[in-house]
Design a protein around this motif. Sequence first.
Motif, short mmCIF file in Angstrom:
data_model
loop_
_atom_site.label_atom_id
_atom_site.label_comp_id
_atom_site.label_asym_id
_atom_site.label_seq_id
_atom_site.Cartn_x
_atom_site.Cartn_y
_atom_site.Cartn_z
N LEU A 307 0.87 -1.18 0.00
CA LEU A 307 0.00 0.00 0.00
C LEU A 307 0.90 1.23 0.00
O LEU A 307 1.88 1.29 0.75
CB LEU A 307 -0.89 0.03 1.24
CG LEU A 307 -1.87 -1.12 1.47
CD1 LEU A 307 -2.53 -0.96 2.84
CD2 LEU A 307 -2.94 -1.12 0.38
N SER A 308 0.58 2.20 -0.83
CA SER A 308 1.34 3.45 -0.81
C SER A 308 0.41 4.60 -1.12
O SER A 308 -0.56 4.45 -1.88
CB SER A 308 2.49 3.41 -1.82
OG SER A 308 2.01 3.30 -3.14
N GLY A 309 0.70 5.73 -0.52
CA GLY A 309 -0.14 6.89 -0.76
C GLY A 309 0.44 8.14 -0.16
O GLY A 309 1.31 8.09 0.71
N GLY A 310 -0.03 9.25 -0.63
CA GLY A 310 0.44 10.52 -0.11
C GLY A 310 -0.42 11.66 -0.59
O GLY A 310 -1.29 11.48 -1.45
N ALA A 327 4.40 -2.46 3.21
CA ALA A 327 4.49 -3.63 2.34
C ALA A 327 4.92 -4.85 3.15
O ALA A 327 5.58 -4.74 4.19
CB ALA A 327 5.49 -3.38 1.21
N MET A 328 4.50 -6.01 2.68
CA MET A 328 4.92 -7.27 3.28
C MET A 328 5.09 -8.30 2.18
O MET A 328 4.48 -8.20 1.10
CB MET A 328 3.91 -7.76 4.32
CG MET A 328 2.54 -8.10 3.75
SD MET A 328 1.52 -9.07 4.89
CE MET A 328 2.40 -10.64 4.87
N GLY A 329 5.92 -9.30 2.44
CA GLY A 329 6.09 -10.36 1.45
C GLY A 329 6.68 -11.59 2.09
O GLY A 329 7.23 -11.56 3.20
N ASN A 330 6.52 -12.72 1.41
CA ASN A 330 7.17 -13.94 1.86
C ASN A 330 7.62 -14.74 0.65
O ASN A 330 7.22 -14.49 -0.48
CB ASN A 330 6.24 -14.77 2.76
CG ASN A 330 5.08 -15.37 1.97
OD1 ASN A 330 4.77 -14.94 0.88
ND2 ASN A 330 4.43 -16.36 2.56
#
Length: 918
Positions: A307-310, A327-330
Amino acid sequence: MHSKFILTVLFASMAYFSFGQKGIISGHVKEKLSGEDAIGANVVIDGTSIGSTTDISGNFSFTVDAGTYRLTTTYIGFQKLTVDSLIVKAGEEVKIELQLDSEDKQLQEVVITGTADKTSESFLLVERKNAVEFIQNIGAIELSRKGVSNAEAAVTQVTGVSKQEGVKNVFVRGLGDRYNSTSLNNLPLPSEDPEYKNITLDFFSSDIINSIDVNKTFGANIFGDVTGANVNIISKKLFEDKEFKVSASLGVNSQTVSQDFYRADGTNFLGTTNRNVPISNLRDYSFDHSFQPSKVSGPLTNLNLSLSGGKTFSVGQNTIRTFLVAAMGNDYLFKKGQVRQVSPTGGIRQDFNYSKSDYNASQIALASVAYEFGEGNSIYYNAIYIHDNKQSVGNYEGFTVNGNDDITDPNAYKSFVRRQQQNNNSLLVNQLISAINLSQNLKLDVGGSFNVAHGDEPDRRSSFYVFDGDGYRVNTNSPAFNHRFYSSLKENDIAANASLTYKFDEESNNKITIGYNLRNTSRDFEATQFNFDFPTAVSVSVNDPDALFNQQSIDNGTFEMETGRGTGSKALNPFTYTGDRTIHAAIANVVFDVTSRLTVNVGARYEKIRQEVGWDTNLDERNPNIRNDNTEVREPSYFLPSLNIKYSISDDNIVRLASSKSYTMPQFKEVAPFYYEDVNVSSFGNPKLLPAENFNVDLRYEHYFANKELIAVTVFYKKIENAINRVQVASAANELSYVNTGNADAAGVELEVRKGLYSTINKNDKNTSLDVGLNVSYLYSKQDLKDVSTDDLAFQPTNKTSALEGASPWLVNSDVTFNTQGQKGRSLTTALVFNFFSDRIYSIGAPVGNQHIYENGIPRLDFISKLGLSEKLSLSLNVRNILNPNYRLTKKIDSGANEIISDYRKGITTSLGFTYKF
């Protein structure tokens, strides 16, 4: 002849009918006052998305239906320019010249739609072209096009940069971790791993990267402990008035998806963990977790979410820009392979087949706030938190002389080793950066950072069993063969930069900069290993080791626990080492135009360093009668000159020359005599390791074509005095340490090409292009291999000279990108990305008789595709490691045969994803 004429008429007719109802608007945009080209200006038909962005020469072109239009041009820092009643006739081209006034000429209505997007390939290429010094960079748009997921993968797209398998971080021109440095927004970063100088680059997901500079030449503005490259990551900022974006992807690995995958007990999906040591009494078996790993249930799919925003806020005449990323990841990876040790004559010391379950989980958060005020003034706060957890369970079965050393015994090839490991690392970054124009000619830049890195290895479990014909028994040759290990590292890093620049005039490059840099790095590391001492070899079940490793076995005397300090009153005191390094630096930098085409940059940097490393381990030679016998203090100072010369043969043909001096300090871990064990090797530090001094020269020719096109050829030379290597020292246990081995030289040629093969626009305003990129580097390196008299270690190399460890003579990076851009956000970008490195030394041959271990060269091919369905929604398909080569280490023996030391594959990874912009 007739056929050629017919084809010519046919194509001309097709072109006429294709464009018969359309016309072209083209032109050039420049800044009115300075006359400079406006790069990245937006030129659009008012009220539509039809338009173009100016290229590196300020040019633009796009097609429209015949008609009358209102044309709007916007560019950061300049007033919006509107052209009314622009008439476009069918089949004709309208050319216009646009000149922009700066914002300070107040009009009744001025609209600024955004700030310059510094992630684009065009912008970065212009920045490189205009710079006096050498620059190589890669931006977020190029990362996306090539499917690059993190900073480590990004820098390997740069000429002369490669990754060595099994080794963290990258090699630049054959120089590894200790010769490189890492910074974020021009402020240095600490390391989270006791084995390495630099922070792991794959920490930095592309979600938080704006661009990456790879500085292979060094000026007064860079800390001097570098000779390969300084990798400077520029974190993301907001370039629009507002933004909110969601991305997700799912992927599978071809050799993982159907396997039984194991995870150490106590680990989890998110990688959260408890770093505390649970044992307070060696008679109490109070470990939190089991020796038996657990099988992972559910699909082995790789998940990534972002997710990104501004938003941009106006505060009077000033602006506040905010930007957030989460952010997340595996990642699941199952490997099968071989790992071996052989003597110079081919005798087998170890021959294991193994299967290994590798799992990685990461979470990232970024928050930035920028306050822009006055004429080009800004204060910028940047905070980043990164958590990275790596887990592995490896089962090794085969022969080892440390188990049953009778190779003729059929049972000798049934020894079993299991290693369960977790590395839990985190980084917290806090940065405050300001740029203030004190006057029209005087600028003050001040920045500071406070960073905290943690690197923990909680509850590493190692089991070693031998087969006696009926079943498995614990290996009693050493208590350390069955152990549990806990380590914890904390590193605080404080840095500050301050510089004052006086620019003599706006028309030239003439300026002078003076400044001061400070960096203090402090590290605390401690480790405790609990060994299980069995007086006799007792039976054990591979699938139920906890039936043996428990409280009852301590109570009945089956085994006793001990640490590296034995079982006495100090047994639970951890082994420790501490490091503290402070660097004070004064800098001076002068840039002046000798002529309109020749610019010279002369820099000087003076660094005063104090480094203190203290330790308390079982390897030190402490003398209780001598105070501070286990402390090593170094206080060197260095004068580091630098020179950059830029000569513009023409606007698009540039020659550059750079020269500098730098140094390489021994790192904390390389000095502290702390003993670290792995399945195949063990290592310890050398308190008498000396710094290296380095001399660097680069010569480059650059030719710039149209937008995003370039050809560059670089010739370089490096000399390293007192080169540092990790080598096998004379011992009976395959131990590695760090030694000075004499002088080293490296020279090479690098070729970089970016070229558009074709670009067309059809009657439906569909832009189609095919672009190619190629990086090729050749490296020659030679280093002395000798046992120096400045330390107490015995280094007995087989050869007197060798190439640099990790230096591939040939590196090739190439990509071919097909791109189509239609109306309403419809687009397709497809890329094939190819990488190759030739054979290189993985480990220097020692002691005498042992030849070098080589990492065999491998090709890698990735397929990246992104489909834009609208201005808001896009889909992606990535297929990585298509060729699925063998990752192989080999060693030549006396007979001339090449014996395999390590061999495995990584499988093919396929992922599908989407991005939605609100």
